[in-house]
Design a protein around this motif. Structure first.
Motif, PDB file in Angstrom:
ATOM      1  N   THR A  10     -45.105  -3.825 -45.100  1.00 55.19           N
ATOM      2  CA  THR A  10     -44.287  -5.016 -44.908  1.00 55.19           C
ATOM      3  C   THR A  10     -43.189  -4.758 -43.883  1.00 55.19           C
ATOM      4  OG1 THR A  10     -44.692  -5.567 -47.221  1.00 55.19           O
ATOM      5  CG2 THR A  10     -42.943  -6.769 -46.125  1.00 55.19           C
ATOM      6  N   LYS A  13     -44.718  -4.722 -40.478  1.00 52.91           N
ATOM      7  CA  LYS A  13     -45.048  -6.084 -40.060  1.00 52.91           C
ATOM      8  C   LYS A  13     -43.806  -6.821 -39.578  1.00 52.91           C
ATOM      9  CE  LYS A  13     -49.108  -6.783 -42.950  1.00 52.91           C
ATOM     10  NZ  LYS A  13     -49.669  -7.497 -44.097  1.00 52.91           N
ATOM     11  N   ARG A  14     -42.672  -6.619 -40.252  1.00 51.53           N
ATOM     12  CA  ARG A  14     -41.429  -7.272 -39.839  1.00 51.53           C
ATOM     13  C   ARG A  14     -41.018  -6.827 -38.438  1.00 51.53           C
ATOM     14  NH1 ARG A  14     -38.181  -6.334 -45.310  1.00 51.53           N
ATOM     15  NH2 ARG A  14     -39.171  -7.976 -46.546  1.00 51.53           N
ATOM     16  N   VAL A  17     -43.300  -8.429 -35.915  1.00 45.81           N
ATOM     17  CA  VAL A  17     -43.002  -9.853 -35.762  1.00 45.81           C
ATOM     18  C   VAL A  17     -41.761 -10.028 -34.875  1.00 45.81           C
ATOM     19  CG1 VAL A  17     -42.173 -11.917 -36.988  1.00 45.81           C
ATOM     20  CG2 VAL A  17     -44.150 -10.653 -37.850  1.00 45.81           C
TER      21      VAL A  17
END
Length: 170
Positions: A10, A13-14, A17
């Motif tokens: 996670t 992924k942040r 992004v």
């Protein structure tokens, strides 16, 4: 025995992004700047409030390395003023013509002893504020060239003033 947990997918992924969002903004800004040449980009910044003559001098440079001034005393920001041998009005006319001959420049203010221009970078649309102040008694034109945004300018402001110094005599 202790087991080592892998880093959270996670968190990765942040970060991805965020990086992709920054890249998208940069690409969109470049596209707008190319498609609409006169349009300012997100990298233009706002015109600073400290532009102009105060007590016979131009504003001091900030602590960031993206500024040079002939009024600065420290080596990082110091640059020599432009010498001239002609009359003050001739020197300013030659300086104004030199600025106007360059692409992506806009003279904002021009008086008999002061000139303020904005220089916009070709690719990303970064704006630098450049000021010139005549000291007729010393036969020099004091200079200040500063980036509006960012920390480093990769030496662009110093190179710009050195370019004008090469054009002498004014």
């Amino acid at each position: 025995m202790q087991t080592v947990e892998p880093k959270s997918p996670t968190a990765l992924k942040r970060v991805l992004v965020i990086l992709m969002s920054l890249l998208a903004v940069a690409i969109l800004s470049i596209a707008i700047f190319i498609a609409i040449p006169g349009e300012k980009t997100v990298f233009a910044g706002k015109r600073p409030a400290n532009i102009g003559i105060v007590s016979g001098k131009l504003a001091a440079c900030p602590s960031s390395p993206n500024c040079v001034s002939s009024f600065s005393q420290d080596a990082e920001h110091k640059i020599e003023p432009l010498a001239y041998t002609s009359s003050q009005s001739e020197a300013m006319a030659k300086l104004k013509a030199a600025i106007e001959s360059l692409a992506k420049t806009k003279i904002i203010t021009a008086t008999d002893n002061y000139l303020y221009a904005e220089f916009t970078s070709a690719l990303m649309g970064f704006v630098d504020d450049v000021e010139f102040l005549v000291d007729d008694g010393a036969k020099v034109i004091h200079v200040r060239s500063a980036s509006r945004l960012g920390e480093s300018d990769l030496g662009v402001n110093r190179k710009r003033i050195e370019y004008f110094a090469q054009l002498q005599p004014f």
